[in-house]
Design an enzyme around this catalytic site. Structure first.
Site, short mmCIF file in Angstrom:
data_model
loop_
_atom_site.label_atom_id
_atom_site.label_comp_id
_atom_site.label_asym_id
_atom_site.label_seq_id
_atom_site.Cartn_x
_atom_site.Cartn_y
_atom_site.Cartn_z
N ASP A 21 0.71 -1.09 0.06
CA ASP A 21 0.02 -0.06 -0.16
C ASP A 21 0.75 1.35 0.23
OD1 ASP A 21 -2.23 1.45 -0.22
OD2 ASP A 21 -2.65 1.29 2.35
N HIS A 38 3.17 3.57 -9.20
CA HIS A 38 3.18 1.98 -9.62
C HIS A 38 4.16 1.42 -10.10
CE1 HIS A 38 -1.03 2.34 -8.15
NE2 HIS A 38 -1.71 3.08 -9.13
N LEU A 133 11.64 -20.11 -4.23
CA LEU A 133 10.64 -19.32 -3.56
C LEU A 133 9.38 -19.61 -4.51
CD1 LEU A 133 9.57 -17.03 -1.62
CD2 LEU A 133 10.02 -15.59 -3.48
#
Length: 246
Positions: A21, A38, A133
């Site tokens: 956020d 962004h 991962l």
């Protein structure tokens, strides 16, 4: 948060989820368009994926685009979809290969633009055998929708006679969630100063530890990430039980 050393011990989290956020506020504070926020947020995600891979986390889930985000202006939604496609399917593809990262997508895929959906699904297939991962990207995702969909699927099985209603329990419902083969997050991190989970992994976060950071996501770096993990290590997870005094 003050950074602390992060030893790779048995109490480090297996699965970390992050609500990323603050992109828009980061750009606004600098008098720049939200699109730049962004873009910088994508770079922050890239940094954290590398750190998570290097320190040996098993799962990292990033909340990239919520089901509510479709309400944003069309131009911003288009920019976000293009950024996701570029990040996961284009310019950073080699980095995911280098790190041996396996990609998983959760969310309402049918709402995504066709080109974005195809690119993401191609990356899922191409990385399916990777052993490092597991990077879970939540796109067009909402926790309530996920639970409602699971409940509807169970109801359809009861209606068809495939399942008896009395057999439905937490375990069975969980098997109908998108994350059935993924362990629940040990730790949720939310950046940007807000202290809520915003319809993210509502079922899965039932016993997760939570760390809220005032840092805006584009500024979130290795130091901030390791600090959150260190804070997690100081927590005592009881799952409703009493602490043993020995």
């Amino acid at each position: 948060m003050t950074a602390r050393p992060y030893p790779l011990e048995t109490d480090y989290p297996q699965h970390v989820a992050i609500i990323m956020d603050g992109n828009g506020r980061w750009a606004t504070q600098r008098g720049r368009p939200r699109k730049l926020g962004h873009l910088q947020g994508a770079e922050a995600a890239r940094r954290i994926v590398r750190v998570a891979s290097e320190i040996g986390l098993s799962y990292l889930t990033l909340f990239a685009f919520s089901s509510e985000n479709w309400r944003r202006p069309g131009a911003e939604v288009s920019d976000l979809m293009g950024l996701l496609q570029r990040y996961l399917g284009g310019e950073h593809r080699d980095e995911l290969e280098e790190l041996d990262v396996r990609l998983r997508i959760i969310g309402q895929r049918d709402r995504l633009p066709e080109t974005t959906r195809h690119e993401l699904e191609r990356m899922e297939a191409d990385t399916a055998d990777h052993k490092g991962l597991t990077l879970v990207i939540a796109i067009s995702y909402g926790g309530r929708t996920e639970i409602a969909t699971a409940a509807r699927n169970l109801a359809e099985k009861v209606q068809s006679g495939e399942l008896d209603a009395g057999e439905i329990n937490e375990t069975l419902l969980q098997r109908h969630l998108e994350t059935d083969d993924i362990p629940d997050p040990d730790l949720l991190i939310r950046t940007g100063g807000e202290k809520r989970i915003s319809n993210f992994l509502l079922w899965q976060l039932a016993y997760s530890e939570m760390v809220f950071s005032d840092c805006l996501w584009p500024d979130f770096d290795r130091e901030e990430f390791l600090s959150a993990l260190s804070e997690y290590q100081m927590r005592e997870r009881r799952y409703g039980a009493l602490v043993s005094t020995g």
